[in-house]
Design a protein around this motif. Structure first.
Motif, mmCIF file in Angstrom:
data_model
loop_
_atom_site.group_PDB
_atom_site.id
_atom_site.type_symbol
_atom_site.label_atom_id
_atom_site.label_comp_id
_atom_site.label_asym_id
_atom_site.label_seq_id
_atom_site.Cartn_x
_atom_site.Cartn_y
_atom_site.Cartn_z
ATOM 1 N N THR A 121 64.776 67.180 46.950
ATOM 2 C CA THR A 121 64.324 66.671 45.655
ATOM 3 C C THR A 121 65.430 65.832 45.020
ATOM 4 O O THR A 121 66.585 66.265 44.935
ATOM 5 N N PHE A 122 65.062 64.616 44.584
ATOM 6 C CA PHE A 122 65.991 63.701 43.940
ATOM 7 C C PHE A 122 65.432 63.345 42.577
ATOM 8 O O PHE A 122 64.246 63.097 42.420
ATOM 9 N N GLY A 123 66.300 63.290 41.559
ATOM 10 C CA GLY A 123 65.854 62.940 40.218
ATOM 11 C C GLY A 123 66.934 62.248 39.439
ATOM 12 O O GLY A 123 68.128 62.393 39.730
ATOM 13 N N GLY A 124 66.534 61.468 38.454
ATOM 14 C CA GLY A 124 67.493 60.784 37.597
ATOM 15 C C GLY A 124 67.447 61.349 36.200
ATOM 16 O O GLY A 124 66.646 60.912 35.374
ATOM 17 N N GLY A 125 68.242 62.339 35.901
ATOM 18 C CA GLY A 125 68.232 62.973 34.582
ATOM 19 C C GLY A 125 66.903 63.635 34.321
ATOM 20 O O GLY A 125 66.391 64.406 35.133
ATOM 21 N N ASP A 126 66.315 63.321 33.174
ATOM 22 C CA ASP A 126 64.994 63.864 32.844
ATOM 23 C C ASP A 126 63.874 62.915 33.242
ATOM 24 O O ASP A 126 62.710 63.118 32.857
ATOM 25 N N GLY A 127 64.225 61.879 33.987
ATOM 26 C CA GLY A 127 63.222 60.892 34.374
ATOM 27 C C GLY A 127 62.444 61.321 35.602
ATOM 28 O O GLY A 127 62.365 62.505 35.938
ATOM 29 N N PRO A 128 61.853 60.347 36.312
ATOM 30 C CA PRO A 128 61.022 60.642 37.485
ATOM 31 C C PRO A 128 61.811 61.379 38.564
ATOM 32 O O PRO A 128 63.026 61.245 38.680
ATOM 33 N N LYS A 129 61.088 62.150 39.345
ATOM 34 C CA LYS A 129 61.680 62.857 40.470
ATOM 35 C C LYS A 129 60.912 62.518 41.742
ATOM 36 O O LYS A 129 59.718 62.273 41.703
ATOM 37 N N VAL A 130 61.640 62.523 42.841
ATOM 38 C CA VAL A 130 61.025 62.284 44.151
ATOM 39 C C VAL A 130 61.315 63.488 45.026
ATOM 40 O O VAL A 130 62.473 63.851 45.233
ATOM 41 N N THR A 131 60.262 64.136 45.501
ATOM 42 C CA THR A 131 60.408 65.249 46.425
ATOM 43 C C THR A 131 59.980 64.796 47.814
ATOM 44 O O THR A 131 58.869 64.291 48.005
ATOM 45 N N VAL A 132 60.885 64.935 48.763
ATOM 46 C CA VAL A 132 60.632 64.496 50.140
ATOM 47 C C VAL A 132 60.368 65.727 50.993
ATOM 48 O O VAL A 132 61.197 66.644 51.050
ATOM 49 N N GLN A 133 59.234 65.759 51.643
ATOM 50 C CA GLN A 133 58.865 66.855 52.536
ATOM 51 C C GLN A 133 58.871 66.330 53.967
ATOM 52 O O GLN A 133 58.211 65.341 54.278
ATOM 53 N N LEU A 134 59.650 66.982 54.816
ATOM 54 C CA LEU A 134 59.781 66.536 56.202
ATOM 55 C C LEU A 134 58.743 67.203 57.081
ATOM 56 O O LEU A 134 58.532 68.411 57.017
ATOM 57 N N THR A 135 58.058 66.419 57.893
ATOM 58 C CA THR A 135 57.063 66.942 58.831
ATOM 59 C C THR A 135 57.309 66.345 60.205
ATOM 60 O O THR A 135 58.037 65.368 60.362
ATOM 61 N N ASN A 136 56.663 66.941 61.194
ATOM 62 C CA ASN A 136 56.790 66.454 62.564
ATOM 63 C C ASN A 136 55.765 65.366 62.812
ATOM 64 O O ASN A 136 54.612 65.473 62.419
ATOM 65 N N GLY A 137 56.178 64.283 63.419
ATOM 66 C CA GLY A 137 55.249 63.193 63.674
ATOM 67 C C GLY A 137 55.686 62.370 64.857
ATOM 68 O O GLY A 137 56.651 62.685 65.542
ATOM 69 N N SER A 138 54.976 61.267 65.090
ATOM 70 C CA SER A 138 55.243 60.442 66.260
ATOM 71 C C SER A 138 56.009 59.168 65.908
ATOM 72 O O SER A 138 56.377 58.412 66.788
ATOM 73 N N LEU A 139 56.233 58.900 64.604
ATOM 74 C CA LEU A 139 56.938 57.701 64.188
ATOM 75 C C LEU A 139 58.344 58.046 63.720
ATOM 76 O O LEU A 139 58.605 59.161 63.270
#
Length: 274
Positions: free
Chosen positions: A246-264
């Motif tokens: 999870t990445f965020g800038g203070g109280d602003g928007p946050k980006v949560t990255v979920q890693l999965t298995n794939g072919s790319l």
């Protein structure tokens, strides 16, 4: 002005101009100024006249004995040289100077300019590791290139085959430094490799290391919080220690990255959070 005098002056001018532009000096052209040991390159010697029956001679370093000789019927001679012939008694990893001239009967031209060719040698691949695989533009990641030798002169780091740093074999780089010259995006994959130079006095470099993937997450590219699903290959999946970041800038928007298995290698899907 008397016509005879005028003609004489014109003839003298034409002769002087011709002498100033014409030269018996040949030119030397190489297909590449760098080759790897085991490769072959083409060397061309061009001459200013059509010298049917003349000989082109190719020389190495300061020797007066040609390493190649070729008879031709036009303005150019082509020589195909292996790295072994080019090196002669020099070691792999050397820079070799070559030059040419041409002869017609008893006449020998002036020599061409000299040009240098590097014959690169190689050594075993190093290992590459990174302290973490997801960073923001202002965060830093420790990148370590581990040669199989006790001492090396320098390490070189590459992003998708483009050199981005050299010197110490262990260094910290920010996400912004890793993504320089790239078009800004929410998730930017950076594929890293490294090489090392075992000897600063010779042209020897290692084979490339393994690839290591770092993803730069730029929260400023979104105006609302989002969830991103990132699919990677099994090879990359094994190198990641966590499955969510999870990445965020203070109280602003946050980006949560979920890693999965794939072919790319990197296949991102982002959805706005309620």
């Amino acid at each position: 002005m008397d016509l005879v005098v005028l003609f004489t002056l014109c003839l003298c001018w034409w002769t002087t101009a011709a002498r100033s532009t014409w030269s018996n000096k040949p030119s030397i052209i190489v297909s590449s100024h760098e080759i790897v040991d085991g490769e072959t390159l083409t060397v061309s010697c061009t001459v200013p006249i059509d010298y049917t029956g003349g000989d082109c001679r190719l020389f190495r370093e300061h020797s007066t004995i040609p390493i190649k000789l070729k008879t031709t019927s036009n303005y150019i001679c082509h020589f195909h040289l292996s790295s072994q012939v080019l090196l002669g008694k020099q070691r792999v990893g050397s820079r070799i100077s070559i030059w040419c001239d041409y002869t017609i009967q008893e006449y020998t031209s002036v020599p061409s300019d000299r040009t240098g060719i590097v014959v690169w040698g190689s050594s075993p691949s190093p290992g590459l590791s990174v302290s973490h695989h997801f960073i923001s533009p202002d965060d830093s990641v420790e990148i370590t290139c581990s040669p199989p030798l006790r001492f090396v002169s320098s390490c070189h780091f590459y992003r998708d085959e483009v050199a981005i740093a050299r010197g110490s074999c262990r260094r910290n780089m920010t996400g912004r430094e890793l993504s320089v010259w790239e078009k800004p995006s929410l998730l930017l994959p950076v594929n890293l490799t490294c090489r090392y130079r075992p000897d600063q006095h010779r042209y020897i470099r290692s084979e490339p290391s393994n690839h290591s993937l770092v993803v730069v997450v730029d929260v400023s590219r979104t105006t609302s919080s989002v969830d991103c699903s990132v699919s990677v290959t099994d090879e990359h999946l094994e190198t990641f220690s966590n499955s969510s970041w999870t990445f965020g800038g203070g109280d602003g928007p946050k980006v949560t990255v979920q890693l999965t298995n794939g072919s790319l290698v990197l296949n991102q899907t982002c959805n706005d959070r309620p």
